[in-house]
Write a protein that holds these residues in place. Structure first.
Motif, PDB file in Angstrom:
ATOM      1  N   ARG A  99      -6.568  -1.873  -0.537  1.00 60.80           N
ATOM      2  CA  ARG A  99      -6.979  -1.798   0.859  1.00 60.80           C
ATOM      3  C   ARG A  99      -7.940  -0.636   1.161  1.00 60.80           C
ATOM      4  NH1 ARG A  99      -4.142  -5.381   4.128  1.00 60.80           N
ATOM      5  NH2 ARG A  99      -4.353  -4.182   6.026  1.00 60.80           N
ATOM      6  N   VAL A 122      -7.058 -10.498   1.213  1.00 64.47           N
ATOM      7  CA  VAL A 122      -7.002  -9.748  -0.043  1.00 64.47           C
ATOM      8  C   VAL A 122      -5.819 -10.248  -0.866  1.00 64.47           C
ATOM      9  CG1 VAL A 122      -6.842  -7.447  -1.080  1.00 64.47           C
ATOM     10  CG2 VAL A 122      -7.906  -7.733   1.179  1.00 64.47           C
ATOM     11  N   LYS A 123      -6.076 -10.504  -2.135  1.00 68.71           N
ATOM     12  CA  LYS A 123      -5.032 -10.921  -3.066  1.00 68.71           C
ATOM     13  C   LYS A 123      -4.937  -9.902  -4.202  1.00 68.71           C
ATOM     14  CE  LYS A 123      -3.819 -14.590  -0.955  1.00 68.71           C
ATOM     15  NZ  LYS A 123      -2.558 -14.518  -0.216  1.00 68.71           N
ATOM     16  N   ALA A 124      -3.803  -9.883  -4.861  1.00 75.81           N
ATOM     17  CA  ALA A 124      -3.623  -9.014  -6.017  1.00 75.81           C
ATOM     18  C   ALA A 124      -4.621  -9.411  -7.100  1.00 75.81           C
ATOM     19  CB  ALA A 124      -2.194  -9.137  -6.547  1.00 75.81           C
ATOM     20  N   ASP A 133       0.534 -18.951  -1.259  1.00 75.64           N
ATOM     21  CA  ASP A 133      -0.918 -18.780  -1.208  1.00 75.64           C
ATOM     22  C   ASP A 133      -1.628 -20.087  -0.883  1.00 75.64           C
ATOM     23  OD1 ASP A 133      -0.703 -16.063  -1.805  1.00 75.64           O
ATOM     24  OD2 ASP A 133      -0.845 -16.421  -3.967  1.00 75.64           O
ATOM     25  N   ASP A 154      -5.564 -10.375   6.136  1.00 71.78           N
ATOM     26  CA  ASP A 154      -5.463  -8.937   5.921  1.00 71.78           C
ATOM     27  C   ASP A 154      -6.374  -8.140   6.844  1.00 71.78           C
ATOM     28  OD1 ASP A 154      -3.481  -8.685   3.772  1.00 71.78           O
ATOM     29  OD2 ASP A 154      -4.907  -9.937   2.684  1.00 71.78           O
ATOM     30  N   GLU A 169      -1.993  -5.622  -4.330  1.00 71.73           N
ATOM     31  CA  GLU A 169      -2.848  -6.026  -3.210  1.00 71.73           C
ATOM     32  C   GLU A 169      -3.034  -4.861  -2.239  1.00 71.73           C
ATOM     33  OE1 GLU A 169      -2.241  -8.679   0.766  1.00 71.73           O
ATOM     34  OE2 GLU A 169      -1.613  -9.605  -1.107  1.00 71.73           O
ATOM     35  N   ASP A 189      -9.981 -10.442  -4.659  1.00 67.07           N
ATOM     36  CA  ASP A 189      -8.903  -9.847  -5.441  1.00 67.07           C
ATOM     37  C   ASP A 189      -9.387  -8.545  -6.075  1.00 67.07           C
ATOM     38  OD1 ASP A 189     -10.590 -10.681  -7.458  1.00 67.07           O
ATOM     39  OD2 ASP A 189      -9.006 -11.569  -8.672  1.00 67.07           O
TER      40      ASP A 189
END
Length: 163
Positions: A33, A85-87, A102, A70, A29, A119
């Motif tokens: 960025r 933001v997620k992996a 989550d 985020d 994650e 993601d």
């Protein structure tokens, strides 16, 4: 839409480079960025916003919800919305999350008036808890590199988010 293709290809190349670093690894994650920030700022300009009109502030605490998206995003110094933001392995549709953290976070964030989940493989735009747009990128953020592509609707999703 050649400019959109170039922006997304650059995003794919930058993200793949960070996610595939063989010397050292970090949280997936977090590796998204910097490439994501560049993508958003370039899409904002493509959508007609002046350079530096859109700003992203990381890890903004929302005390009333006891959570931290985020990013908080401002347009011309007015709060426009938030980005979570997620992996890459988690997906970008929070209704499908299986992890309890989550799911709990989604219950809080869905109350926000303007929110994007991503993601790196796709984006969903939520306004007042309602899904307004969903765009899946063509390719895989971890493998496609500069071959990553997006339909024109990606620009529309960000135009609506920043409006």
């Amino acid at each position: 839409m050649a400019k959109l293709a170039e922006i997304v290809a650059n995003f794919g190349a930058a993200a793949k480079g960070k996610l595939a670093n063989k010397a050292v690894t970090g949280a997936p994650e977090d590796q998204l960025r910097a490439p994501l920030e560049a993508l958003i700022l370039q899409l904002a300009e493509l959508a007609g916003h002046r350079k530096n009109a859109v700003k992203l502030v990381g890890e903004t605490t929302l005390a009333h919800l006891s959570t931290r998206p985020d990013y908080a995003v401002s347009v011309r110094d007015a709060l426009a919305g938030f980005i979570e933001v997620k992996a890459p392995s988690k997906g970008f549709d929070p209704r499908r999350f299986t992890d309890e953290h989550d799911k709990k976070q989604w219950k809080k964030l869905m109350t926000l008036p303007n929110l994007i989940y991503t993601d790196g493989n796709g984006f969903t735009l939520w306004q007042d808890g309602e899904l307004r747009a969903s765009v899946a990128l063509e390719g895989d953020i971890e493998k496609s590199g500069a071959k990553l592509a997006a339909p024109p609707s990606l620009l529309g999703l960000f135009t609506d988010f920043l409006a």
